[in-house]
Design a protein around this motif. Structure first.
Motif, PDB file in Angstrom:
ATOM      1  N   LYS A 182     -39.131  -3.520  12.320  1.00  0.00           N
ATOM      2  CA  LYS A 182     -39.041  -2.238  12.770  1.00  0.00           C
ATOM      3  C   LYS A 182     -39.076  -1.409  11.645  1.00  0.00           C
ATOM      4  N   LYS A 183     -38.523  -1.795  10.498  1.00  0.00           N
ATOM      5  CA  LYS A 183     -38.559  -0.870   9.091  1.00  0.00           C
ATOM      6  C   LYS A 183     -40.209  -0.676   8.696  1.00  0.00           C
ATOM      7  N   ILE A 184     -40.811  -1.986   8.710  1.00  0.00           N
ATOM      8  CA  ILE A 184     -42.217  -1.932   8.494  1.00  0.00           C
ATOM      9  C   ILE A 184     -43.129  -1.034   9.167  1.00  0.00           C
ATOM     10  N   ILE A 185     -42.855  -1.079  10.494  1.00  0.00           N
ATOM     11  CA  ILE A 185     -43.473  -0.031  11.566  1.00  0.00           C
ATOM     12  C   ILE A 185     -43.042   1.181  11.153  1.00  0.00           C
ATOM     13  N   ALA A 186     -42.091   1.651  10.974  1.00  0.00           N
ATOM     14  CA  ALA A 186     -41.434   3.151  10.745  1.00  0.00           C
ATOM     15  C   ALA A 186     -42.231   3.571   9.405  1.00  0.00           C
ATOM     16  N   PHE A 187     -42.392   2.689   8.474  1.00  0.00           N
ATOM     17  CA  PHE A 187     -42.934   3.327   7.240  1.00  0.00           C
ATOM     18  C   PHE A 187     -44.508   3.349   7.465  1.00  0.00           C
ATOM     19  N   THR A 188     -44.928   2.320   8.223  1.00  0.00           N
ATOM     20  CA  THR A 188     -46.398   2.365   8.595  1.00  0.00           C
ATOM     21  C   THR A 188     -46.764   3.722   9.374  1.00  0.00           C
ATOM     22  N   GLU A 240     -24.957   2.054  10.662  1.00  0.00           N
ATOM     23  CA  GLU A 240     -23.792   2.340  10.074  1.00  0.00           C
ATOM     24  C   GLU A 240     -23.729   2.088   8.631  1.00  0.00           C
ATOM     25  N   SER A 241     -24.490   1.000   8.301  1.00  0.00           N
ATOM     26  CA  SER A 241     -24.861   0.503   6.801  1.00  0.00           C
ATOM     27  C   SER A 241     -25.190   1.882   5.753  1.00  0.00           C
ATOM     28  N   PHE A 242     -25.741   2.919   6.536  1.00  0.00           N
ATOM     29  CA  PHE A 242     -26.121   4.037   5.301  1.00  0.00           C
ATOM     30  C   PHE A 242     -24.986   4.948   4.998  1.00  0.00           C
ATOM     31  N   PHE A 275     -35.375   3.198  12.669  1.00  0.00           N
ATOM     32  CA  PHE A 275     -34.256   2.630  11.641  1.00  0.00           C
ATOM     33  C   PHE A 275     -32.856   2.540  12.122  1.00  0.00           C
ATOM     34  N   GLU A 276     -32.474   3.594  12.916  1.00  0.00           N
ATOM     35  CA  GLU A 276     -31.212   3.523  13.535  1.00  0.00           C
ATOM     36  C   GLU A 276     -30.823   2.952  14.682  1.00  0.00           C
ATOM     37  N   SER A 277     -32.041   2.256  15.011  1.00  0.00           N
ATOM     38  CA  SER A 277     -31.693   1.140  16.139  1.00  0.00           C
ATOM     39  C   SER A 277     -31.840   0.016  15.634  1.00  0.00           C
ATOM     40  N   SER A 278     -32.276  -0.266  14.357  1.00  0.00           N
ATOM     41  CA  SER A 278     -32.338  -1.676  13.817  1.00  0.00           C
ATOM     42  C   SER A 278     -31.048  -2.506  13.517  1.00  0.00           C
ATOM     43  N   PRO A 321     -33.467   4.868   3.719  1.00  0.00           N
ATOM     44  CA  PRO A 321     -34.971   5.390   4.382  1.00  0.00           C
ATOM     45  C   PRO A 321     -35.003   6.868   4.474  1.00  0.00           C
ATOM     46  N   PHE A 322     -34.094   7.434   4.672  1.00  0.00           N
ATOM     47  CA  PHE A 322     -34.330   8.827   4.824  1.00  0.00           C
ATOM     48  C   PHE A 322     -34.198   9.426   3.456  1.00  0.00           C
TER      49      PHE A 322
END
Length: 405
Positions: free
Chosen positions: A257-263, A309-311, A302-305, A14-15
């Motif tokens: 959370k990801k949808i909220i973040a990009f919104t 660590e996956s990134f 994103f980081e609390s989703s 995402p970053f």
């Protein structure tokens, strides 16, 4: 027999995607879309294309603050002499090669007056990361943010040393977050009043728009997300299998959370576009705080989703990875963003001089497509020829004690 699944997914970073989006906004801003371009039933929707480049640069700053803080909070670098040296060394390897190469190319082929002896002072400022767009001769204005960013890199270890043992609770982090935003906002307001003269634009650029001091809040907000995540993790209750004793917690799914973040990010750019289109440049007070809050929320969500660590273990971006997960094509903009950011204004300046059309929409489209295509091609070349070779020289661990898997 079932073996644990290796956390190496083919998912969107995402970053990188956000960096690509911010870079695109900067290009649109410099190309300058025409007003009254998009209309429907007497409503002017042209403002949608007017996302302010300054807000996009602030997104870069906030992301940088978070990522530079994370490399210390995660233990990649330590606060001993070797760790700090490696941090600065790697930042130099990331910034210097393409930065100085682009200065050389642009000075020789585009902004040639800067090579005159009388203008060496300004060339020196560019070369020492003290450029603040106040040069009396023409040069790519985008370079100012690299000066501010590199100045921030110099003080990152000091900031980490000052905060790492002092922020122990989420309340302390939130208080620090709000206090920094308020103090720098008051500083900007004070400078706006003090330097409100006939040369207000030059003063605004020199004292409010570009300095480290009036942008440090955005850096710091991104940096403090690391402290908030650390406190959040240490304060999480231990998992309980007893349904009767397990506390009720309202959890938002990772996907939500990801949808909220990009919104939130889309709302940010639409807000800056609408504000700039109808109210003009008022970003010195409005944009930084709003951008810092929304970008920090984006990072935190994103980081609390549950997969932060996956990134680090994500599959390397490739054509095959994009074919299997097409959304990862958004990362290409992030990968090339540094080169596109450095090259696009000079390319735009050259394209503008050869356009013969007088139709505003046609001029806009020619400049936009030409700038995006040519800067992307040049950024791709310099990415493989300069950025990747330089990255191979990076060092991370400061001692064998921290050299863990």
């Amino acid at each position: 027999m079932h073996y644990p699944k290796v956390n190496c997914a083919n998912q969107l970073d995402p970053f990188l995607a956000l960096r690509g989006l911010a870079c695109l906004v900067v290009v649109f801003y410099h190309v300058a879309p025409p007003r009254n371009f998009i209309g429907y039933q007497n409503y002017d929707f042209s403002w949608i294309l007017f996302g302010h480049g300054y807000a996009a640069v602030l997104v870069f700053f906030c992301l940088s603050g978070y990522l530079m803080g994370k490399v210390f909070y995660s233990g990649r670098y330590t606060l001993d002499r070797t760790g700090v040296f490696n941090f600065w060394r790697n930042r130099i390897l990331r910034i210097f090669p393409l930065y100085y190469f682009s200065i050389f190319i642009l000075a020789v082929f585009v902004y040639t007056p800067i090579l005159q002896i009388s203008n060496w002072e300004y060339l020196f400022r560019l070369s020492t990361f003290t450029y603040n767009q106040s040069l009396p001769i023409e040069f790519s204005g985008s370079f100012w943010s690299l000066s501010t960013e590199f100045q921030f890199y110099l003080v990152v270890p000091l900031i980490y040393a000052g905060f790492k043992n002092r922020l122990q609770t989420q309340k302390q982090v939130i208080f620090s977050f709000g206090a920094i935003l308020l103090l720098v906002c008051l500083l900007r307001l004070g400078f706006t009043v003090i330097f409100k003269t006939q040369e207000i634009h030059d003063n605004y650029i020199q004292y409010i728009y570009t300095p480290l001091l009036t942008n440090i809040d955005v850096f710091m907000c991104g940096f403090l997300v690391n402290a908030w995540l650390k406190c959040k993790k240490s304060n999480e209750p231990k998992p309980s299998t007893d349904v009767l004793t397990k506390p009720f917690v309202f959890n938002v799914s990772s996907h939500a959370k990801k949808i909220i973040a990009f919104t939130l990010v889309i709302i940010l750019f639409l807000f800056t576009a609408y504000y700039y289109y109808y109210h003009g440049p008022g970003e010195s007070i409005v944009y930084p705080a709003v951008t810092a809050i929304i970008t920090s929320l984006f990072i935190g969500l994103f980081e609390s989703s549950g997969n932060d660590e996956s990134f680090h273990k994500n599959e390397k971006l490739s054509l095959d990875a994009i074919v299997r997960n097409p959304v990862r094509i958004l990362e290409i903009g992030g990968v090339l963003s540094y080169g596109v950011y450095l090259w696009h204004q000079a390319i735009l300046a050259k394209i503008t001089t050869i356009i013969t059309s007088i139709h505003p929409v046609e001029v806009f489209l020619i400049k936009l497509v030409g700038t995006l295509v040519l800067s992307s091609v040049l950024a791709t070349i310099t990415y493989y020829a300069i950025e990747i070779p330089a990255a191979r020289w990076k060092l991370y661990r400061s001692s064998t004690k921290t050299n863990t898997p």
